[in-house]
Design a protein around this motif. Structure first.
Motif, PDB file in Angstrom:
ATOM      1  N   GLN A 101       3.771   2.951   0.014  1.00  0.00           N
ATOM      2  CA  GLN A 101       2.772   2.203  -0.733  1.00  0.00           C
ATOM      3  C   GLN A 101       2.964   0.694  -0.573  1.00  0.00           C
ATOM      4  O   GLN A 101       4.076   0.180  -0.661  1.00  0.00           O
ATOM      5  CB  GLN A 101       2.841   2.589  -2.210  1.00  0.00           C
ATOM      6  CG  GLN A 101       1.712   2.008  -3.051  1.00  0.00           C
ATOM      7  CD  GLN A 101       1.753   2.518  -4.479  1.00  0.00           C
ATOM      8  OE1 GLN A 101       2.743   3.107  -4.909  1.00  0.00           O
ATOM      9  NE2 GLN A 101       0.679   2.286  -5.215  1.00  0.00           N
ATOM     10  N   LYS A 102       1.829   0.015  -0.258  1.00  0.00           N
ATOM     11  CA  LYS A 102       1.766  -1.447  -0.130  1.00  0.00           C
ATOM     12  C   LYS A 102       2.604  -1.997   1.033  1.00  0.00           C
ATOM     13  O   LYS A 102       3.042  -3.135   1.016  1.00  0.00           O
ATOM     14  CB  LYS A 102       2.196  -2.131  -1.436  1.00  0.00           C
ATOM     15  CG  LYS A 102       1.298  -1.835  -2.617  1.00  0.00           C
ATOM     16  CD  LYS A 102      -0.128  -2.337  -2.381  1.00  0.00           C
ATOM     17  CE  LYS A 102      -0.998  -2.080  -3.596  1.00  0.00           C
ATOM     18  NZ  LYS A 102      -2.404  -2.569  -3.385  1.00  0.00           N
ATOM     19  N   THR A 103       2.812  -1.139   2.088  1.00  0.00           N
ATOM     20  CA  THR A 103       3.509  -1.607   3.288  1.00  0.00           C
ATOM     21  C   THR A 103       2.666  -1.282   4.517  1.00  0.00           C
ATOM     22  O   THR A 103       1.711  -0.494   4.461  1.00  0.00           O
ATOM     23  CB  THR A 103       4.899  -0.950   3.446  1.00  0.00           C
ATOM     24  OG1 THR A 103       4.739   0.458   3.666  1.00  0.00           O
ATOM     25  CG2 THR A 103       5.758  -1.195   2.224  1.00  0.00           C
ATOM     26  N   ALA A 104       3.042  -1.864   5.659  1.00  0.00           N
ATOM     27  CA  ALA A 104       2.358  -1.628   6.939  1.00  0.00           C
ATOM     28  C   ALA A 104       3.342  -1.879   8.068  1.00  0.00           C
ATOM     29  O   ALA A 104       4.342  -2.589   7.886  1.00  0.00           O
ATOM     30  CB  ALA A 104       1.154  -2.549   7.083  1.00  0.00           C
ATOM     31  N   SER A 105       3.051  -1.296   9.207  1.00  0.00           N
ATOM     32  CA  SER A 105       3.820  -1.589  10.423  1.00  0.00           C
ATOM     33  C   SER A 105       2.869  -2.134  11.476  1.00  0.00           C
ATOM     34  O   SER A 105       1.789  -1.571  11.701  1.00  0.00           O
ATOM     35  CB  SER A 105       4.505  -0.327  10.953  1.00  0.00           C
ATOM     36  OG  SER A 105       5.570   0.062  10.118  1.00  0.00           O
ATOM     37  N   LYS A 106       3.286  -3.264  12.080  1.00  0.00           N
ATOM     38  CA  LYS A 106       2.484  -3.802  13.176  1.00  0.00           C
ATOM     39  C   LYS A 106       2.651  -2.865  14.374  1.00  0.00           C
ATOM     40  O   LYS A 106       3.780  -2.455  14.688  1.00  0.00           O
ATOM     41  CB  LYS A 106       2.940  -5.205  13.530  1.00  0.00           C
ATOM     42  CG  LYS A 106       1.981  -5.935  14.467  1.00  0.00           C
ATOM     43  CD  LYS A 106       2.350  -7.409  14.594  1.00  0.00           C
ATOM     44  CE  LYS A 106       1.293  -8.170  15.386  1.00  0.00           C
ATOM     45  NZ  LYS A 106       1.623  -9.621  15.462  1.00  0.00           N
ATOM     46  N   ILE A 107       1.553  -2.523  15.039  1.00  0.00           N
ATOM     47  CA  ILE A 107       1.598  -1.478  16.075  1.00  0.00           C
ATOM     48  C   ILE A 107       0.758  -1.889  17.273  1.00  0.00           C
ATOM     49  O   ILE A 107      -0.291  -2.532  17.128  1.00  0.00           O
ATOM     50  CB  ILE A 107       1.122  -0.117  15.495  1.00  0.00           C
ATOM     51  CG1 ILE A 107       1.440   1.030  16.451  1.00  0.00           C
ATOM     52  CG2 ILE A 107      -0.370  -0.144  15.150  1.00  0.00           C
ATOM     53  CD1 ILE A 107       1.275   2.405  15.794  1.00  0.00           C
ATOM     54  N   MET A 108       1.248  -1.535  18.476  1.00  0.00           N
ATOM     55  CA  MET A 108       0.532  -1.841  19.707  1.00  0.00           C
ATOM     56  C   MET A 108      -0.229  -0.598  20.186  1.00  0.00           C
ATOM     57  O   MET A 108       0.114   0.536  19.833  1.00  0.00           O
ATOM     58  CB  MET A 108       1.511  -2.290  20.798  1.00  0.00           C
ATOM     59  CG  MET A 108       2.382  -3.487  20.403  1.00  0.00           C
ATOM     60  SD  MET A 108       1.419  -4.962  20.059  1.00  0.00           S
ATOM     61  CE  MET A 108       1.895  -5.311  18.368  1.00  0.00           C
ATOM     62  N   THR A 109      -1.227  -0.832  21.023  1.00  0.00           N
ATOM     63  CA  THR A 109      -2.027   0.275  21.564  1.00  0.00           C
ATOM     64  C   THR A 109      -1.135   1.278  22.298  1.00  0.00           C
ATOM     65  O   THR A 109      -0.325   0.904  23.142  1.00  0.00           O
ATOM     66  CB  THR A 109      -3.088  -0.258  22.537  1.00  0.00           C
ATOM     67  OG1 THR A 109      -3.909  -1.206  21.854  1.00  0.00           O
ATOM     68  CG2 THR A 109      -3.949   0.872  23.090  1.00  0.00           C
ATOM     69  N   GLY A 110      -1.272   2.550  21.944  1.00  0.00           N
ATOM     70  CA  GLY A 110      -0.503   3.611  22.595  1.00  0.00           C
ATOM     71  C   GLY A 110       0.821   3.904  21.937  1.00  0.00           C
ATOM     72  O   GLY A 110       1.500   4.874  22.317  1.00  0.00           O
ATOM     73  N   ALA A 111       1.220   3.107  20.939  1.00  0.00           N
ATOM     74  CA  ALA A 111       2.507   3.327  20.279  1.00  0.00           C
ATOM     75  C   ALA A 111       2.417   4.481  19.285  1.00  0.00           C
ATOM     76  O   ALA A 111       1.353   4.787  18.739  1.00  0.00           O
ATOM     77  CB  ALA A 111       2.956   2.063  19.577  1.00  0.00           C
ATOM     78  N   VAL A 112       3.571   5.116  19.029  1.00  0.00           N
ATOM     79  CA  VAL A 112       3.645   6.245  18.100  1.00  0.00           C
ATOM     80  C   VAL A 112       3.283   5.796  16.683  1.00  0.00           C
ATOM     81  O   VAL A 112       3.810   4.788  16.173  1.00  0.00           O
ATOM     82  CB  VAL A 112       5.061   6.857  18.107  1.00  0.00           C
ATOM     83  CG1 VAL A 112       5.152   8.005  17.102  1.00  0.00           C
ATOM     84  CG2 VAL A 112       5.422   7.341  19.503  1.00  0.00           C
ATOM     85  N   LEU A 113       2.400   6.548  16.022  1.00  0.00           N
ATOM     86  CA  LEU A 113       2.035   6.241  14.643  1.00  0.00           C
ATOM     87  C   LEU A 113       3.229   6.552  13.738  1.00  0.00           C
ATOM     88  O   LEU A 113       3.799   7.647  13.795  1.00  0.00           O
ATOM     89  CB  LEU A 113       0.829   7.071  14.211  1.00  0.00           C
ATOM     90  CG  LEU A 113       0.182   6.662  12.887  1.00  0.00           C
ATOM     91  CD1 LEU A 113      -0.591   5.352  13.077  1.00  0.00           C
ATOM     92  CD2 LEU A 113      -0.736   7.758  12.364  1.00  0.00           C
ATOM     93  N   PRO A 114       3.626   5.621  12.900  1.00  0.00           N
ATOM     94  CA  PRO A 114       4.806   5.856  12.059  1.00  0.00           C
ATOM     95  C   PRO A 114       4.510   6.848  10.937  1.00  0.00           C
ATOM     96  O   PRO A 114       3.358   7.016  10.515  1.00  0.00           O
ATOM     97  CB  PRO A 114       5.111   4.463  11.497  1.00  0.00           C
ATOM     98  CG  PRO A 114       3.799   3.763  11.483  1.00  0.00           C
ATOM     99  CD  PRO A 114       3.057   4.269  12.691  1.00  0.00           C
TER     100      PRO A 114
END
Length: 412
Positions: free
Chosen positions: A90-103
């Motif tokens: 809750q209330k967090t995010a991960s910066k992610i690049m195209t093609g990267a594994v969804l956390p």
């Protein structure tokens, strides 16, 4: 003398697809699959991001707007090829690049254009639907799924599909190996000076190119001179291959030895002479189940017979199901004389009129004038009963030049 229809039917009854061979993907374009291909994995192999952005919980950002952004703490940056180390809570995010594994914990990706990052926080200014910008594990291909069926002619997208499931090699039908035997004392090799009475052995090059176009593998042999012994020796070598093409020596002259050599070798001759022009003295037979085409020696006759009969046979042997050149209806653009009693294949140019095609003769229709075939896009079929193809009438044409169907205008 056999009809054109019966000659083609006889030939196609004798040939079938060759066995399979396993080849690398880089060699497989245009080849015909000899197996159904099952995927051994899912594609994508993991759920991943379709955008550069931020992996979030949709419940956290569903009410985000430009004037009321939602602030989330950035846990980590996930590059393509990396494994996430944090769970999105809750209330967090991960910066992610195209093609990267969804956390773990994330169910939506917000594209970077709809965010603003500052001091370890990301401001989300747009929401979008749950699951947005995510590619699910196996959404393209499931493990065990048949991705390509036997008989498929492999195109570039198919090669990429095979690569995506880890198939570096694939089973395809073999291409027929075609021995090309030219006979005649008058023949000289292309790079040799011509002696009096000699001509260049152009048929070998014409037919080798045609074999490649028809999905075969050409094997040109040495010229056989006009003696029974040399003709027989050459045929003995030729019949080791999947298909034999010989040119010349199939007529009734004093020095035409092909038929006699065929008889000595035990080649079963299924027909000799077809009611057509050009190419009437065509011979077809079998030796231990392998097809033998005795093509006429005149260059136009040889190539026209190849197009009509050898081409579809080779394609069937290579596993193809579509065997023939395309046909179109054409309007005759001028009076064209033809031989009565024979089906004549008239070399013609095609002109697109806006509503269809108009056919015009390329000129001299002699079986020795190869330039008339080079200039043509089609063989207009003249019915046996006609003595002339009259201007303005319609008939069928075999389209030899596939470029005729490739457009010059923008498609959109």
């Amino acid at each position: 003398m056999i009809s054109v229809h019966d000659a083609l039917a006889t030939i196609l009854e004798t040939v079938s697809p060759l066995a399979g061979e396993r080849i690398s993907l880089l060699e497989a374009t245009g080849r015909v699959l000899a197996e159904d291909v099952h995927s051994g994995r899912e594609v994508p192999p993991f759920t991943n991001s379709a955008m550069d952005g931020y992996a979030v919980r949709h419940d956290d950002i569903q009410h985000a707007q430009t004037d009321q952004p939602v602030s989330l703490a950035v846990l980590e940056v996930i590059q393509a090829g990396a494994v996430p180390t944090c769970t999105v809570e809750q209330k967090t995010a991960s910066k992610i690049m195209t093609g990267a594994v969804l956390p773990p914990g994330a169910d939506t990706v917000i594209k970077v254009e709809d965010t603003e990052e500052r001091d370890g926080q990301v401001l989300v200014k747009q929401s979008g639907p749950r699951g947005n910008n995510i590619r699910l594990n196996g959404e393209d291909i499931q493990r065990g799924q048949v991705i390509l069926k036997q008989g498929r002619v492999l195109r570039s997208a198919d090669i990429g599909l095979l690569a995506s499931v880890g198939r570096g090699f694939v089973l395809v039908h073999q291409r027929p190996r075609v021995a090309i035997l030219s006979t005649g004392n008058e023949l000289a090799e292309v790079d040799m000076p011509l002696q009096p009475g000699q001509i260049v052995n152009s048929n070998a090059y014409t037919l080798a190119a045609a074999v490649r176009e028809a999905c075969g593998y050409p094997v040109p042999l040495a010229i056989a001179r006009d003696t029974l012994k040399e003709t027989r020796t050459a045929l003995e070598e030729a019949v080791r291959h999947d298909v034999v093409l010989s040119t010349g020596g199939v007529s009734v002259g004093d020095f035409d030895f092909v038929k006699a050599a065929m008889d000595e070798l035990g080649i079963q001759r299924l027909f000799w002479k077809v009611a057509q022009k050009p190419g009437k003295p065509l011979t077809f037979g079998l030796l231990r189940g392998r097809p033998y085409f005795g093509l006429p020696g005149n260059p136009v006759s040889a190539l026209v017979c190849f197009y009509l009969y050898t081409w579809p046979a080779l394609r069937r042997m290579a596993g193809h199901r579509k065997l023939f050149f395309p046909i179109v209806q054409v309007t005759i653009g001028e009076d064209i004389p033809k031989a009565r009693g024979l089906t004549e294949f008239v070399r013609c140019r095609l002109t697109h009129t806006g509503t269809g095609y108009e056919a015009h003769s390329t000129g001299n229709q002699s079986s020795g004038v190869l330039s008339s075939l080079s200039l043509s896009e089609s063989l207009v079929i003249g019915p046996a009963e006609a003595a002339i193809l009259k201007k303005g009438t319609t008939t069928t044409a075999i389209v030899l030049d596939s470029e005729e169907f490739i457009g010059t205008d923008f498609p959109f």
